[in-house]
Design a protein around this motif. Structure first.
Motif, PDB file in Angstrom:
ATOM      1  N   UNK A  20     -28.180   6.878  33.636  1.00 57.74           N
ATOM      2  CA  UNK A  20     -27.929   5.644  32.890  1.00 57.74           C
ATOM      3  C   UNK A  20     -28.683   4.491  33.524  1.00 57.74           C
ATOM      4  N   UNK A  21     -29.152   3.586  32.686  1.00 58.08           N
ATOM      5  CA  UNK A  21     -29.917   2.426  33.128  1.00 58.08           C
ATOM      6  C   UNK A  21     -29.159   1.147  32.752  1.00 58.08           C
ATOM      7  N   UNK A  22     -27.999   0.909  33.403  1.00 56.41           N
ATOM      8  CA  UNK A  22     -27.131  -0.197  32.990  1.00 56.41           C
ATOM      9  C   UNK A  22     -27.708  -1.588  33.222  1.00 56.41           C
ATOM     10  N   UNK A  23     -28.713  -1.690  34.085  1.00 57.61           N
ATOM     11  CA  UNK A  23     -29.307  -3.002  34.355  1.00 57.61           C
ATOM     12  C   UNK A  23     -30.549  -3.273  33.529  1.00 57.61           C
ATOM     13  N   UNK A  24     -30.977  -2.282  32.726  1.00 57.35           N
ATOM     14  CA  UNK A  24     -32.223  -2.502  31.996  1.00 57.35           C
ATOM     15  C   UNK A  24     -32.232  -2.050  30.543  1.00 57.35           C
ATOM     16  N   UNK A  25     -31.298  -1.200  30.111  1.00 55.11           N
ATOM     17  CA  UNK A  25     -31.362  -0.691  28.735  1.00 55.11           C
ATOM     18  C   UNK A  25     -29.976  -0.421  28.166  1.00 55.11           C
ATOM     19  N   UNK A  26     -29.780  -0.890  26.934  1.00 54.59           N
ATOM     20  CA  UNK A  26     -28.497  -0.726  26.242  1.00 54.59           C
ATOM     21  C   UNK A  26     -28.758  -0.283  24.816  1.00 54.59           C
ATOM     22  N   UNK A  27     -27.914   0.633  24.355  1.00 52.64           N
ATOM     23  CA  UNK A  27     -28.065   1.234  23.036  1.00 52.64           C
ATOM     24  C   UNK A  27     -26.777   1.063  22.256  1.00 52.64           C
ATOM     25  N   UNK A  71     -29.838   2.434  14.607  1.00 57.66           N
ATOM     26  CA  UNK A  71     -29.557   2.157  16.013  1.00 57.66           C
ATOM     27  C   UNK A  71     -30.421   0.998  16.497  1.00 57.66           C
ATOM     28  N   UNK A  72     -29.976   0.393  17.589  1.00 56.96           N
ATOM     29  CA  UNK A  72     -30.712  -0.685  18.241  1.00 56.96           C
ATOM     30  C   UNK A  72     -30.705  -0.419  19.739  1.00 56.96           C
ATOM     31  N   UNK A  73     -31.880  -0.504  20.336  1.00 60.39           N
ATOM     32  CA  UNK A  73     -32.030  -0.337  21.774  1.00 60.39           C
ATOM     33  C   UNK A  73     -32.611  -1.634  22.320  1.00 60.39           C
ATOM     34  N   UNK A  74     -31.945  -2.210  23.296  1.00 58.75           N
ATOM     35  CA  UNK A  74     -32.446  -3.400  23.985  1.00 58.75           C
ATOM     36  C   UNK A  74     -32.886  -2.992  25.376  1.00 58.75           C
ATOM     37  N   UNK A  75     -34.132  -3.321  25.719  1.00 62.74           N
ATOM     38  CA  UNK A  75     -34.685  -2.952  27.019  1.00 62.74           C
ATOM     39  C   UNK A  75     -35.312  -4.185  27.663  1.00 62.74           C
ATOM     40  N   UNK A  76     -34.886  -4.484  28.885  1.00 66.13           N
ATOM     41  CA  UNK A  76     -35.573  -5.501  29.678  1.00 66.13           C
ATOM     42  C   UNK A  76     -36.691  -4.750  30.383  1.00 66.13           C
ATOM     43  N   UNK A  77     -37.904  -4.865  29.847  1.00 62.98           N
ATOM     44  CA  UNK A  77     -39.024  -4.055  30.350  1.00 62.98           C
ATOM     45  C   UNK A  77     -39.256  -4.250  31.838  1.00 62.98           C
ATOM     46  N   UNK A  78     -39.182  -5.487  32.281  1.00 60.57           N
ATOM     47  CA  UNK A  78     -39.390  -5.779  33.700  1.00 60.57           C
ATOM     48  C   UNK A  78     -38.420  -4.961  34.556  1.00 60.57           C
ATOM     49  N   UNK A  79     -37.154  -4.962  34.187  1.00 59.99           N
ATOM     50  CA  UNK A  79     -36.135  -4.208  34.935  1.00 59.99           C
ATOM     51  C   UNK A  79     -36.303  -2.705  34.757  1.00 59.99           C
ATOM     52  N   UNK A  80     -36.644  -2.273  33.540  1.00 60.75           N
ATOM     53  CA  UNK A  80     -36.832  -0.849  33.261  1.00 60.75           C
ATOM     54  C   UNK A  80     -37.925  -0.259  34.155  1.00 60.75           C
ATOM     55  N   UNK A 127     -29.474   6.091  28.533  1.00 57.07           N
ATOM     56  CA  UNK A 127     -29.976   7.020  29.544  1.00 57.07           C
ATOM     57  C   UNK A 127     -31.507   6.983  29.536  1.00 57.07           C
ATOM     58  N   UNK A 128     -32.085   7.514  30.579  1.00 59.26           N
ATOM     59  CA  UNK A 128     -33.536   7.558  30.695  1.00 59.26           C
ATOM     60  C   UNK A 128     -34.152   8.284  29.500  1.00 59.26           C
ATOM     61  N   UNK A 129     -33.600   9.430  29.139  1.00 58.87           N
ATOM     62  CA  UNK A 129     -34.121  10.190  28.004  1.00 58.87           C
ATOM     63  C   UNK A 129     -33.951   9.419  26.706  1.00 58.87           C
ATOM     64  N   UNK A 130     -32.815   8.773  26.509  1.00 56.63           N
ATOM     65  CA  UNK A 130     -32.604   7.986  25.292  1.00 56.63           C
ATOM     66  C   UNK A 130     -33.637   6.868  25.173  1.00 56.63           C
TER      67      UNK A 130
END
Length: 168
Positions: free
Chosen positions: A79-86, A141-150, A98-101
């Motif tokens: 899980x990437x709780x600091x950089x990606x939310x779905x 679905x909607x995925x929010x990613x902070x690219x810098x953090x990712x 998750x990384x795969x998601x």
């Protein structure tokens, strides 16, 4: 005769290279979109930036996915709780992705956008997420990613994998 290729290969240094490019492009989109930027982005510059972000981000997640499928990176459910939310639009319940998601959703997104609010509206240290939208099995679905953090998460993950391999 001999084969010179046996399988897709995207080594960690290639992933690092793509991470650094995406990190820089994310900062660039924020910087050039700022009201304090000396450059007023023309449509041509905006299109070039769009192409750069899109192609490099797709290359990055494909490189990660190759390593996931070959089990070089053996943490697809990380899980990437600091950089990606779905979230699925019908439920509106946001969860860490998750990384795969993240990889799958970025590849299969119907759209992606980054909205940069006017200066002074948010804290200057706030990181703006890129939003990806798509449909899976008739569910939006909607995925929010902070690219810098990712990409920082990915760089840290690669280092930890290499450290654990070196200690074996």
């Amino acid at each position: 005769m001999r084969d010179i290729f046996g399988y897709h290969k995207q080594d960690f240094n290639e992933i690092r290279r793509l991470c650094l490019i995406c990190h820089g492009l994310d900062l660039t989109t924020s910087s050039l979109s700022s009201t304090t930027s000396r450059l007023i982005m023309s449509k041509s510059v905006e299109n070039a930036l769009h192409n750069l972000v899109s192609s490099n981000l797709l290359s990055l997640v494909i490189a990660i996915r190759v390593n996931l499928y070959q089990s070089v990176i053996d943490q697809p459910n990380l899980e990437l709780p600091d950089s990606a939310w779905l979230y699925y639009d019908a439920k509106l319940v946001e969860q860490p992705a998750t990384l795969k998601q993240v990889c799958d959703k970025i590849i299969h997104a119907d759209s992606f956008s980054k909205t940069v609010p006017p200066s002074g509206l948010i804290d200057p240290d706030c990181k703006i997420a890129v939003q990806f939208k798509g449909v899976e099995f008739k569910k939006a679905w909607t995925l929010n990613v902070v690219l810098e953090s990712f990409v920082e998460d990915i760089l840290s993950l690669l280092d930890s994998i290499e450290q654990s391999m070196a200690s074996k």
